[in-house]
Design a protein around this motif. Structure first.
Motif, PDB file in Angstrom:
ATOM      1  N   GLY A 212      -1.158   1.476  -2.448  1.00 53.06           N
ATOM      2  CA  GLY A 212      -1.113   0.105  -1.973  1.00 53.06           C
ATOM      3  C   GLY A 212      -0.833  -0.007  -0.482  1.00 53.06           C
ATOM      4  O   GLY A 212      -0.718   0.989   0.222  1.00 53.06           O
ATOM      5  N   PRO A 213      -0.754  -1.273  -0.045  1.00 55.53           N
ATOM      6  CA  PRO A 213      -0.866  -2.495  -0.858  1.00 55.53           C
ATOM      7  C   PRO A 213      -2.321  -2.803  -1.210  1.00 55.53           C
ATOM      8  O   PRO A 213      -3.161  -2.928  -0.327  1.00 55.53           O
ATOM      9  CB  PRO A 213      -0.291  -3.576   0.067  1.00 55.53           C
ATOM     10  N   ARG A 214      -2.600  -2.922  -2.502  1.00 60.54           N
ATOM     11  CA  ARG A 214      -3.965  -3.135  -2.973  1.00 60.54           C
ATOM     12  C   ARG A 214      -4.500  -4.509  -2.624  1.00 60.54           C
ATOM     13  O   ARG A 214      -5.715  -4.709  -2.583  1.00 60.54           O
ATOM     14  CB  ARG A 214      -4.033  -2.920  -4.493  1.00 60.54           C
ATOM     15  N   LYS A 215      -3.586  -5.467  -2.375  1.00 65.21           N
ATOM     16  CA  LYS A 215      -4.071  -6.822  -2.085  1.00 65.21           C
ATOM     17  C   LYS A 215      -4.847  -6.888  -0.781  1.00 65.21           C
ATOM     18  O   LYS A 215      -5.503  -7.896  -0.503  1.00 65.21           O
ATOM     19  CB  LYS A 215      -2.906  -7.799  -2.043  1.00 65.21           C
ATOM     20  N   ARG A 296       4.674  -0.060   2.695  1.00 63.07           N
ATOM     21  CA  ARG A 296       3.539  -0.852   3.166  1.00 63.07           C
ATOM     22  C   ARG A 296       2.511   0.008   3.889  1.00 63.07           C
ATOM     23  O   ARG A 296       1.349  -0.367   3.979  1.00 63.07           O
ATOM     24  CB  ARG A 296       4.042  -1.955   4.107  1.00 63.07           C
TER      25      ARG A 296
END
Length: 514
Positions: A212-215, A296
């Motif tokens: 991630g962060p996958r968003k 992050r």
């Protein structure tokens, strides 16, 4: 977010570019530069060993001034200077203020590999610049994702991007996701310079998916970026497909140790400590650890580990991993600068270490020493490329001496593209014909004429040549007159006659890729 300290970064960039520019005309052409010039005279959508961007740049610089070594190398100077600036900007994206940004840029400017690739026109310089920009843009995207879905959703609703209680996609409506288009553009252009860029791109993408962060992918601009990169890269892929994917064959040859800069697994690992300079090891190792500790941005050390394993197992060259170090140095510079604070004595100590690293890097990877001093120095043992920039005019003069004893329809065949490129570059004053070689692109450009009365062959051994010619006459050896041990020094010369078959029929057997 700290401000960009533009003036100090510009000062560092100007000083670094001035250093590279000052030493650019010393020694001579590198074998790869001679090859790029030759490839530029045969424009195409691709070559067996590279995409078309660097040969196109060589052609453009040569069109302005065919005799200027400084002008030929100017694009690489600019690319390496951009990497220096990008390191400072990456430190800023990681939360670093004035001290961290300057420390990161100065550290990268002192790095051995950055100086080395900035001194020569090479695909590596543009590859590192492209990867540095990709890392910077991904950091911007990650910073946008840090705002949180709630804050992004509020901003999106205020802009009319979402309504009716439907949450907005992260990055998409906020505008941050548009940076993916920049990533796609840079990757596409970078892949037209060096196909190697696909490995760090895929590694970082997989790392983001895993940790991630996958968003960050939750925007329509990500697939658009993938499509943009693919479209830009497509002409080169089509060329490779139409010519039997020679890039794969060349990669296998490099993995087998055929290249002059190929590394064993042990040397691959040991060389990582020297790519930036041994004195910078604590800084980039600290940066690697700091990135791992930050959820992050953990994707970057994961990508580093993946690339390290892939290149180690596949027989990659040590410098293939070099593009990862600017962001590691930037990540290390942020906490180090914070700890140094306003303590001038500590800053002076750190600055002294970086200064020593810069001096050692310059002596080893820039043409600082006089040519006469190289033979007895450790430079040639550490920097293979230095030897490949020396002796080309003498090499061509020796070929011309042999050619002067033969008829006007004598052809020239060389073992490698550097030798052929040197004859093209310096042979005009001697009236030498266009040379031929079975090495990489030169094989695609065709064999010597079937009507040639004799063929001057350089670099191939006699036993090999007797399989193709009934008469093989020794004609001496190559001597650069400087005692510099490089790939051409001591190579045999032969005059070959009576081919056992037409050259055009024997030409397929002459092909070799490295």
């Amino acid at each position: 977010m700290p401000k960009v300290v533009g003036r100090p970064l510009c000062v560092v960039a100007v000083l670094f570019a001035a250093l590279l520019t000052a030493f650019a005309p010393r020694y001579g052409y590198h074998r790869d530069e001679l090859y790029f010039l030759a490839s530029g005279r045969h424009p195409d959508w691709g070559y067996p060993d590279q995409p078309p961007l660097t040969p196109l740049l060589a052609r453009a610089m040569s069109a302005i001034d065919a005799d200027s070594l400084l002008l030929l190398r100017l694009p690489s100077v600019l690319a390496a200077t951009f990497v220096v600036v990008a390191a400072g900007l990456m430190a800023r994206e990681l939360g670093g203020g004035r001290g961290a940004q300057v420390l990161a840029s100065v550290a990268v400017a002192s790095a051995a590999m950055v100086m080395g690739i900035g001194h020569l026109l090479s695909t590596a310089s543009f590859d590192m610049a492209a990867w540095a920009l990709v890392c910077l843009l991904v950091l911007v995207l990650l910073r946008g994702a840090e705002g949180g879905a709630e804050r992004l959703g509020q901003r999106a609703r205020a802009d009319g991007c979402a309504g009716g209680g439907v949450p907005a996609a992260p990055n998409g409506c906020s505008g941050v996701g548009r940076w993916w288009l920049g990533v796609g553009l840079v990757v596409g252009i970078g892949l037209q310079n060096k196909a190697l860029l696909i490995f760090p791109v895929v590694a970082l993408t997989l790392a983001l998916v895993l940790v991630g962060p996958r968003k960050i992918f939750g925007t329509k601009y990500f697939p658009m970026a993938v499509g943009l990169a693919f479209v830009i890269w497509l002409p080169y892929l089509l060329w490779q497909w139409c010519n039997g994917w020679p890039q794969w064959e060349m990669s296998r040859a490099i993995a087998g140790g055929s290249s002059g800069t190929s590394d064993s697994p042990v040397m691959f690992m040991l060389s990582q400590f020297g790519l930036m300079g041994p004195l910078l090891l604590p800084l980039w190792a600290f940066g690697l650890w700091r990135l791992w500790r930050d959820p992050r941005r953990r994707a970057f050390p994961v990508a580093y580990a993946v690339l390290f394993a892939v290149f180690l197992v596949s027989g990659g060259k040590a410098y293939y991993l070099g593009g990862m170090y600017p962001i590691l140095l930037a990540a290390g510079a942020v906490p180090v600068a914070a700890r140094l604070g306003d303590r001038r004595a500590r800053w002076a100590a750190v600055g002294s270490v970086i200064a020593v690293n810069a001096i050692v890097s310059a002596v080893l990877f820039l043409p600082v020493l006089p040519v006469a001093a190289l033979r007895d120095s450790p430079v040639l043992a550490i920097n293979y490329d230095a030897g490949e920039t020396i002796g080309w005019p003498q090499f061509v003069h020796r070929i011309a001496e042999v050619r002067a004893t033969l008829g006007p329809d004598t052809a020239i065949l060389t073992d490698n593209y550097g030798e052929a490129g040197a004859i093209e570059r310096f042979g005009g004053e001697y009236g030498l014909p266009t040379p031929h070689s079975g090495h990489n692109s030169y094989w695609w450009w065709g064999p010597p004429s079937d009507t040639a009365s004799a063929v001057i062959v350089v670099g191939l051994d006699r036993d090999h040549l007797t399989g193709y010619f009934a008469e093989v006459q020794p004609a001496g050896y190559i001597d650069n007159g400087l005692g510099i041990d490089n790939d051409e020094q001591g190579q045999p010369l032969f005059i070959c006659r009576k081919p056992r078959a037409p050259m055009s029929e024997m030409w397929p057997a002459a092909k070799h890729l490295t």
